[in-house]
Design a protein around this motif. Structure first.
Motif, PDB file in Angstrom:
ATOM      1  N   ALA A 140      38.024  55.338  61.239  1.00 29.42           N
ATOM      2  CA  ALA A 140      38.230  53.957  61.642  1.00 29.42           C
ATOM      3  C   ALA A 140      38.603  53.135  60.139  1.00 29.42           C
ATOM      4  CB  ALA A 140      36.605  52.895  62.133  1.00 29.42           C
ATOM      5  N   ASN A 141      39.879  51.817  60.613  1.00 31.08           N
ATOM      6  CA  ASN A 141      40.355  51.042  59.779  1.00 31.08           C
ATOM      7  C   ASN A 141      41.018  51.543  58.537  1.00 31.08           C
ATOM      8  OD1 ASN A 141      38.810  49.072  60.885  1.00 31.08           O
ATOM      9  ND2 ASN A 141      36.944  49.715  59.896  1.00 31.08           N
ATOM     10  N   ASN A 142      42.064  50.634  57.727  1.00 30.58           N
ATOM     11  CA  ASN A 142      43.277  51.215  56.858  1.00 30.58           C
ATOM     12  C   ASN A 142      43.730  50.024  56.164  1.00 30.58           C
ATOM     13  OD1 ASN A 142      45.123  51.842  55.431  1.00 30.58           O
ATOM     14  ND2 ASN A 142      46.529  52.613  56.819  1.00 30.58           N
ATOM     15  N   GLN A 143      42.677  49.118  55.626  1.00 31.57           N
ATOM     16  CA  GLN A 143      42.732  48.018  54.790  1.00 31.57           C
ATOM     17  C   GLN A 143      42.553  48.238  53.410  1.00 31.57           C
ATOM     18  OE1 GLN A 143      40.827  44.835  56.333  1.00 31.57           O
ATOM     19  NE2 GLN A 143      42.335  42.783  55.373  1.00 31.57           N
ATOM     20  N   TRP A 144      43.351  47.760  52.490  1.00 31.17           N
ATOM     21  CA  TRP A 144      43.263  48.118  51.105  1.00 31.17           C
ATOM     22  C   TRP A 144      43.452  47.014  50.910  1.00 31.17           C
ATOM     23  CZ3 TRP A 144      43.378  53.287  48.104  1.00 31.17           C
ATOM     24  CH2 TRP A 144      43.114  54.237  49.272  1.00 31.17           C
ATOM     25  N   LEU A 145      42.974  46.294  49.831  1.00 26.85           N
ATOM     26  CA  LEU A 145      42.651  44.972  48.976  1.00 26.85           C
ATOM     27  C   LEU A 145      42.691  45.103  47.877  1.00 26.85           C
ATOM     28  CD1 LEU A 145      40.166  42.407  51.150  1.00 26.85           C
ATOM     29  CD2 LEU A 145      42.870  42.804  51.754  1.00 26.85           C
ATOM     30  N   LEU A 146      43.737  44.538  46.890  1.00 24.07           N
ATOM     31  CA  LEU A 146      44.392  44.666  45.624  1.00 24.07           C
ATOM     32  C   LEU A 146      44.214  43.573  44.627  1.00 24.07           C
ATOM     33  CD1 LEU A 146      45.564  47.255  47.411  1.00 24.07           C
ATOM     34  CD2 LEU A 146      46.298  47.779  44.997  1.00 24.07           C
ATOM     35  N   GLY A 147      43.474  43.526  43.879  1.00 25.36           N
ATOM     36  CA  GLY A 147      43.631  42.515  43.347  1.00 25.36           C
ATOM     37  C   GLY A 147      43.233  42.540  41.357  1.00 25.36           C
ATOM     38  N   GLU A 148      43.856  41.494  40.383  1.00 18.41           N
ATOM     39  CA  GLU A 148      43.524  41.409  39.154  1.00 18.41           C
ATOM     40  C   GLU A 148      42.288  41.032  38.805  1.00 18.41           C
ATOM     41  OE1 GLU A 148      45.142  43.083  36.966  1.00 18.41           O
ATOM     42  OE2 GLU A 148      47.628  42.748  36.851  1.00 18.41           O
ATOM     43  N   PRO A 149      41.079  41.370  37.587  1.00 17.94           N
ATOM     44  CA  PRO A 149      40.738  40.459  38.204  1.00 17.94           C
ATOM     45  C   PRO A 149      39.991  38.963  36.890  1.00 17.94           C
ATOM     46  CG  PRO A 149      40.061  42.979  36.641  1.00 17.94           C
ATOM     47  CD  PRO A 149      41.686  43.151  37.181  1.00 17.94           C
ATOM     48  N   ASP A 150      41.185  38.974  36.722  1.00 20.80           N
ATOM     49  CA  ASP A 150      41.822  37.146  36.464  1.00 20.80           C
ATOM     50  C   ASP A 150      42.156  36.028  37.885  1.00 20.80           C
ATOM     51  OD1 ASP A 150      44.111  37.663  36.735  1.00 20.80           O
ATOM     52  OD2 ASP A 150      44.402  37.638  34.547  1.00 20.80           O
ATOM     53  N   GLY A 151      42.326  36.847  38.853  1.00 22.24           N
ATOM     54  CA  GLY A 151      43.007  36.509  39.756  1.00 22.24           C
ATOM     55  C   GLY A 151      44.518  36.254  39.816  1.00 22.24           C
ATOM     56  N   ARG A 152      45.118  36.825  38.946  1.00 20.42           N
ATOM     57  CA  ARG A 152      47.287  36.484  38.928  1.00 20.42           C
ATOM     58  C   ARG A 152      46.598  37.188  39.274  1.00 20.42           C
ATOM     59  NH1 ARG A 152      49.563  38.829  34.776  1.00 20.42           N
ATOM     60  NH2 ARG A 152      47.799  39.803  34.414  1.00 20.42           N
ATOM     61  N   LEU A 153      48.775  37.055  40.356  1.00 17.51           N
ATOM     62  CA  LEU A 153      49.352  37.775  41.117  1.00 17.51           C
ATOM     63  C   LEU A 153      50.354  38.010  40.091  1.00 17.51           C
ATOM     64  CD1 LEU A 153      49.603  38.306  44.389  1.00 17.51           C
ATOM     65  CD2 LEU A 153      51.496  36.376  44.061  1.00 17.51           C
ATOM     66  N   SER A 154      50.215  39.880  39.858  1.00 23.35           N
ATOM     67  CA  SER A 154      51.071  39.908  38.489  1.00 23.35           C
ATOM     68  C   SER A 154      51.989  40.808  39.157  1.00 23.35           C
ATOM     69  CB  SER A 154      49.855  40.697  36.998  1.00 23.35           C
ATOM     70  OG  SER A 154      49.585  41.754  37.718  1.00 23.35           O
ATOM     71  N   PRO A 155      53.324  41.073  38.181  1.00 26.93           N
ATOM     72  CA  PRO A 155      54.025  42.039  38.395  1.00 26.93           C
ATOM     73  C   PRO A 155      53.386  43.239  38.986  1.00 26.93           C
ATOM     74  CG  PRO A 155      54.711  40.770  36.905  1.00 26.93           C
ATOM     75  CD  PRO A 155      53.351  40.719  36.579  1.00 26.93           C
ATOM     76  N   ARG A 156      53.015  44.074  38.145  1.00 26.11           N
ATOM     77  CA  ARG A 156      52.580  45.582  38.294  1.00 26.11           C
ATOM     78  C   ARG A 156      51.547  45.369  39.507  1.00 26.11           C
ATOM     79  NH1 ARG A 156      47.270  45.984  33.429  1.00 26.11           N
ATOM     80  NH2 ARG A 156      45.520  44.577  34.720  1.00 26.11           N
ATOM     81  N   LEU A 157      50.690  44.234  39.759  1.00 24.82           N
ATOM     82  CA  LEU A 157      50.080  44.281  41.109  1.00 24.82           C
ATOM     83  C   LEU A 157      50.657  44.525  42.510  1.00 24.82           C
ATOM     84  CD1 LEU A 157      47.502  44.177  42.858  1.00 24.82           C
ATOM     85  CD2 LEU A 157      47.792  41.321  42.165  1.00 24.82           C
TER      86      LEU A 157
END
Length: 296
Positions: free
Chosen positions: A125-142
């Protein structure tokens, strides 16, 4: 995987992919822009040097694992000091020293799977991936990594509140993993025993209280999470009923379990913040004992 590829069995059919390279020696691979680390938390420190050696200059490691991650205390460039290490998760500071929190991206995965045999995985079941930077930025690499995942039909999302998402998953992950491992019951069977259901709900309340002390309000999510056994632990409530969480799978196979990331570090946070956790305090030594027995 070298001989037969990697197979995924799911309700949508069987998929077989053949990786360009499959090796048990990271040293044979060239430096990479992005490395996905899917080792369980307990195995990550021993692989710290190998992970670091795979990273190209400017490369990033995406850590997709359950529970509290080793980089938790890094919230910006000014915080990458030794004081940020979490000994329960990174005992010798190998991940902090060799990989470094600045090169880490966190990932919360909602996807129920089980290894049928080497190279063959059954997806429940399910196919959800939540990715984030440790500092909370919405960075270009993210955003670039999320775009790559979406192109591969992975339902990925870049988030700025990753720690809150980690706490939210722990509402289910901590009680379901521990109780299923201790009882050897799949998720849906817990609801058939009123005493187990009560314990699960108490752990959910304790996790929510620890999260609140950490500045994250999970009150609404905690109420919803108490129905998890009846829903098969699915995000959307539609999962196959007999899901076996990772700790149960590990206990049955005699493998090391993610005790500290899912339970131990959570308990440590509670003690540091003065939050009473009587049920969690009972579960932690029991699951640590089970882990010791399974590995022996």
């Amino acid at each position: 995987m070298q001989s037969s590829g990697l197979s995924l069995l799911s309700a949508e059919g069987e998929f077989v992919v053949r990786p360009a390279h499959a090796t048990d020696d990271p040293g044979t691979l060239p430096p990479q822009d992005t490395v996905f680390v899917t080792l369980k938390a307990r195995a990550q420190p021993a692989a710290a040097r190998a992970i670091a050696s795979l990273l190209a200059p400017g490369g990033v490691a995406v850590f997709a694992n359950n529970g509290i991650p080793w980089w938790w205390n890094h919230r910006g460039d000014g915080d990458a000091a030794p004081v940020g290490k979490l000994p329960l998760l990174d005992p010798e500071g190998a991940l902090w020293s060799h990989v470094g929190p600045r090169r880490a991206i966190g990932c919360v995965v909602y996807s129920a799977n089980e290894v049928v045999r080497p190279g063959v995985v059954r997806h429940a079941a399910n196919n959800q991936w939540l990715l984030g930077e440790p500092d909370g930025r919405l960075s270009p690499r993210l955003q670039e990594i999320v775009a790559v995942l979406r192109a591969a039909q992975v339902r990925a999302e870049a988030v700025t509140d990753l720690r809150a998402r980690i706490w939210a998953k722990l509402l289910r992950n901590a009680p379901l993993n521990s109780l299923c491992a201790l009882t050897r019951l799949p998720v849906d069977q817990l609801a058939l025993e009123p005493g187990l259901q009560g314990l699960l709900e108490q752990v959910i309340d304790e996790i929510a209280a620890i999260a609140a002390a950490d500045g994250v309000d999970l009150s609404d999510r905690a109420t919803a999470a108490k129905a998890a056994p009846r829903l098969g632990a699915a995000v959307d409530g539609s999962a196959a009923p007999s899901i076996r969480p990772s700790m149960l799978q590990d206990a049955l196979q005699g493998r090391a379990m993610e005790v500290e990331a899912i339970l131990g570090q959570v308990q440590q946070f509670a003690r540091e913040r003065g939050v009473a956790t009587p049920v969690l305090d009972l579960l932690v030594p029991l699951v640590r004992g089970l882990d010791r027995a399974a590995r022996r």
